[in-house]
Design a protein around this motif. Structure first.
Motif, PDB file in Angstrom:
ATOM      1  N   ILE A 270       0.832  -1.198   0.000  1.00 32.95           N
ATOM      2  CA  ILE A 270       0.000   0.000   0.000  1.00 32.95           C
ATOM      3  C   ILE A 270       0.864   1.244   0.000  1.00 32.95           C
ATOM      4  N   ASP A 271       0.278   2.325  -0.476  1.00 30.28           N
ATOM      5  CA  ASP A 271       0.936   3.625  -0.487  1.00 30.28           C
ATOM      6  C   ASP A 271       0.694   4.277   0.878  1.00 30.28           C
TER       7      ASP A 271
ATOM      8  N   VAL B  94      -4.267   3.191  -0.067  1.00 31.20           N
ATOM      9  CA  VAL B  94      -4.238   3.130  -1.528  1.00 31.20           C
ATOM     10  C   VAL B  94      -3.167   2.127  -1.951  1.00 31.20           C
TER      11      VAL B  94
ATOM     12  N   ALA C 128      -0.025   0.289  -3.638  1.00 31.79           N
ATOM     13  CA  ALA C 128       1.270   0.831  -4.065  1.00 31.79           C
ATOM     14  C   ALA C 128       1.519   0.601  -5.546  1.00 31.79           C
TER      15      ALA C 128
ATOM     16  N   ARG D 135      -3.105   1.717  -8.219  1.00 31.04           N
ATOM     17  CA  ARG D 135      -3.254   3.004  -7.544  1.00 31.04           C
ATOM     18  C   ARG D 135      -4.000   3.999  -8.428  1.00 31.04           C
TER      19      ARG D 135
ATOM     20  N   GLU E 117      -7.644   3.085  -8.416  1.00 33.91           N
ATOM     21  CA  GLU E 117      -8.249   3.362  -7.115  1.00 33.91           C
ATOM     22  C   GLU E 117      -8.482   4.861  -6.926  1.00 33.91           C
TER      23      GLU E 117
END
Length: 313
Positions: free
Chosen positions: A104-105, A197, A199, A204, A207
């Protein structure tokens, strides 16, 4: 009386709304956010707000029958929008499943993260303009025989002339539901921004497109209801601008007196109709966006093409 004369105002608003809706749909279609698609609950939410606008139009007779009910009439679209946004935020916005942190970011996110600045600027501007209009109109209003601020009065010698006006009695319910809608909007925007969000760049991008579409839906429903209510308030005020009275001067010449904003009657009416038409267009926008199922086909195609490119590389 012919139908088109009874509902002239509503017909004009509908025509303006259709024109604005066409422009809005063109801008949305050109945007990359269209990949997000409209969720299943987005259309019912928009229909709830539209139903509030219809109820507002059908309750015009309240002004001449039940005054206590009439004072809440202008807040009906805002109340409907509050209900619709709550429904959309709780059912239409689904949190992402829990995934490992490495996928994930971790960049910080706020309620302002997914949306253009001018979307939020428009939202804040309309809230401010409607609030200022209610306050100024309330300060200019006078009390009626029952003590409610529902009138504007002209002093004509030893007597007075008055008419129904958008005073505190009509404005306070609007401020109340405007505050409720603002809180609901903040909750919805925060709920949209909260989940992590992905990665992966492709995931991404998709999303972000989904969330931008969700933010646009929330703001379209909210700003649409606010713009429509703002337009209705301006038209209400413009009707009071026609108030006039005459008094016989000391020299025997009759003097005509009017409100201080009489010259603004036409600009207020035109602005009110345009704002109501814009409000209808924004509320209807989520109904005419393509569904998330159709957008999902686009996302699947993008994933397939991206996978193929990686394989070839």
């Amino acid at each position: 009386m012919p139908f088109y004369l009874v509902w002239t105002e509503e017909i004009i608003v509908l025509i303006i709304g259709l024109v604005c809706l066409g422009v809005a749909l063109h801008l949305v279609t050109k945007s990359n956010d269209v990949r997000g698609g409209q969720s299943v609950i987005g259309r019912p939410a928009a229909l709830i707000v539209f139903a509030g606008i219809v109820v507002f139009s059908l309750t015009r007779s309240w002004f001449f029958t039940e005054l206590p009910l009439a004072t809440w009439r202008n807040s009906i679209p805002l109340a409907a929008a509050s209900l619709a946004v709550i429904l959309y935020a709780t059912i239409g916005v689904r949190p992402r499943p829990v995934v490992p942190s490495r996928e994930i970011d971790l960049a910080p996110r706020t309620m302002w993260s997914f949306g253009s600045r001018w979307w939020f600027a428009g939202w804040v501007t309309f809230v401010g303009l409607l609030s200022a209009t209610v306050v100024l109109a309330g300060l200019a209003s006078s009390t009626d025989g029952e003590g409610g601020h529902t009138m504007i009065v002209l002093d004509v010698g030893s007597s007075q002339a008055g008419t129904t006006f958008f005073g505190w009695a009509f404005g306070v319910p609007v401020l109340l539901f405007l505050a409720v809608l603002s809180v609901v909007d903040c909750f919805a925007l925060s709920r949209i921004a909260r989940p992590a969000v992905p990665a992966d760049p492709v995931e991404r991008s998709l999303e972000v497109a989904i969330r931008r579409n969700q933010v646009r839906t929330v703001l379209a429903l909210s700003v649409g209801a606010i713009a429509f209510t703002f337009g209705a308030a301006l038209i209400f005020i413009s009707r009071a601008a026609t108030l006039s009275a005459s008094v016989l001067g000391s020299d025997g010449v009759r003097v005509e007196l009017g409100t201080s904003f009489a010259a603004l009657q036409i600009p207020l009416t035109v602005s009110g109709l345009l704002l109501q038409g814009l409000g209808v267009a924004l509320v209807a926008l989520p109904v005419f966006q393509r569904s998330a199922k159709t957008a999902g086909n686009t996302r699947s195609t993008e994933r397939t093409l991206d996978a193929a490119q990686r394989t070839m590389a």
